[in-house]
Design an enzyme around this catalytic site. Structure first.
Site, mmCIF file in Angstrom:
data_model
loop_
_atom_site.group_PDB
_atom_site.id
_atom_site.type_symbol
_atom_site.label_atom_id
_atom_site.label_comp_id
_atom_site.label_asym_id
_atom_site.label_seq_id
_atom_site.Cartn_x
_atom_site.Cartn_y
_atom_site.Cartn_z
ATOM 1 C CG HIS A 10 50.265 43.549 44.463
ATOM 2 N ND1 HIS A 10 51.414 43.108 43.853
ATOM 3 C CD2 HIS A 10 50.637 43.942 45.710
ATOM 4 C CE1 HIS A 10 52.434 43.237 44.686
ATOM 5 N NE2 HIS A 10 51.990 43.737 45.827
ATOM 6 C CD GLU B 33 56.766 35.833 42.781
ATOM 7 O OE1 GLU B 33 55.634 36.235 42.450
ATOM 8 O OE2 GLU B 33 57.390 34.961 42.148
ATOM 9 C CB CYS C 4 51.955 30.488 38.607
ATOM 10 S SG CYS C 4 50.815 31.841 38.363
ATOM 11 C CG ASN D 136 48.396 38.785 37.520
ATOM 12 O OD1 ASN D 136 47.325 38.692 36.932
ATOM 13 N ND2 ASN D 136 48.475 39.057 38.818
HETATM 14 S S1 SF4 Z 1 48.698 31.157 41.546
HETATM 15 FE FE1 SF4 Z 1 50.222 32.415 40.468
HETATM 16 S S2 SF4 Z 1 49.393 34.495 40.367
HETATM 17 FE FE2 SF4 Z 1 48.223 33.342 41.874
HETATM 18 S S3 SF4 Z 1 49.206 33.865 43.827
HETATM 19 FE FE3 SF4 Z 1 50.090 31.941 43.091
HETATM 20 S S4 SF4 Z 1 51.899 32.523 41.957
HETATM 21 FE FE4 SF4 Z 1 50.649 34.393 42.204
#
Ligand code: SF4
Length: 331
Positions: A52, A137, A205, A235
């Site tokens: 994104h 997601e 994450c 995020n």
């Molecule tokens: S590390 Fe986290 S923010 Fe980056 S693509 Fe993977 S799940 Fe998404």
């Protein structure tokens, strides 16, 4: 003493957050498109925005990527890449029906949540998926077990859930949520469902948590926090909210340096700067240059973690790259 407490020399300073920008999943997804373009040639179709970020999408379009919303827009037999946010199983099925060569750039940390959803559904749990309605997601994860999953979009939704057996219910989450808000949602759910189980490991994450953590460190000292990122980047949007909750007097999300309104900087002595997990650092450097032109020449980088995680490219792509390299050696 953190670097954030050092004395500014010009009176106007920037607190530059680290970690910021690209995470391992985004890096892998972008590289997947770039390598696929090199290997198979343009055009390469990508279902949804690979990550994104406007700049990343435009750059890949310039190289020959074509972004589509659904598999039906991809010509039969062509190559399609699935984005870092993951897809529901039915999307793979549709690709098979259209004889598409599918390359899956889903972040392995999103895949982990899919696996958890499948496992708990197979054990007949009710799954409360904390996430934002309509986010790609969440659509992908929910598609793994639609009959077992209910979406909980924030603390306010906690009172609406209904479960079949309160002793057999687990919560999972989108990977890019606000850590604090998710804890609040879980607390509200647990007040109603004391036997609610937690995911086997954190679903939010490492990249999301780390970027929020460093923003919390710098925010109390900042007159304004600038977050480089796109509006549809979960995020990135969360980083502005976290900065404001942590005491920044103002916070703004910008895709590019030229979007910064000079009025935001009027009277400011300390500007915080960070970027979402889908943002290349060149955009942050452009913001730093923009700020320097306005007197913010002292830059203190505040480091709260060093990230070293790297994900290898999707198997299907690596296999073809290896075959191409072997054929080139033989020729
Ligand atoms: S590390 Fe986290 S923010 Fe980056 S693509 Fe993977 S799940 Fe998404």
């Amino acid at each position: 003493m953190t670097e954030a407490q050092t004395t500014p020399q010009t009176g106007k300073r920037v607190l530059l957050a680290k970690p910021r920008g690209y995470c391992a999943g985004v890096d892998r997804a972008v590289q997947t498109v770039e390598e696929a373009l090199k290997l198979y040639g343009a055009p390469i179709y990508v279902r949804k925005q690979i990550v994104h970020n406007k700049h990343v999408v435009r750059t890949l379009e310039d190289q020959g990527a074509i972004f589509v919303e659904e598999n039906e827009e991809v010509p039969e037999g062509a190559t399609v890449i699935f984005s870092a946010h993951g897809v529901a199983p039915e999307v793979y099925e549709q690709a098979k029906v259209r004889s598409l060569k599918a390359i899956d750039a889903t972040c392995p940390l999103v895949t982990k949540v899919h696996q958890e959803a499948k496992r708990f559904a197979a054990e007949d749990y009710d799954i409360l998926l904390i996430g934002h309605e309509g986010h790609e997601e969440v659509v992908g994860t929910a598609g793994e077990a639609p009959a077992h999953i209910q979406l909980v979009d924030g603390p306010g939704d906690a009172d609406k859930v209904t479960v079949r057996d309160p002793s057999k219910v687990v919560w999972l989450s989108q990977t890019t949520l606000s850590v604090d808000e998710t804890l609040e949602t879980v607390a509200r759910l647990k007040a109603r469902l004391p036997l609610l189980q937690s995911p086997p490991s954190d679903d939010i994450c490492y990249a999301t948590s780390n970027r929020q953590h460093v923003v919390k460190e710098i925010a109390p000292e900042c007159d304004v926090v600038l977050v480089v990122g796109s509006r549809n980047s979960s995020n990135s949007v969360r980083l502005v909210e976290v900065a404001l909750d942590a005491g920044a007097r103002a916070g703004h999300l910008v895709d590019f340096a030229h979007e910064i309104d000079d009025a935001w900087l009027t009277g400011a002595r300390t500007v915080g700067l960070t970027s979402g997990a889908s943002v290349p650092d060149e955009l942050v450097q452009e913001v730093l240059a923009h700020l320097a032109e306005r007197g913010f020449t002292d830059v203190d980088e505040v480091v709260t973690a060093n990230e070293r995680l790297i994900f290898s490219l999707p198997q299907e792509l690596k296999r073809d790259m290896k075959a191409a390299a072997a054929a080139a050696t033989r020729a």
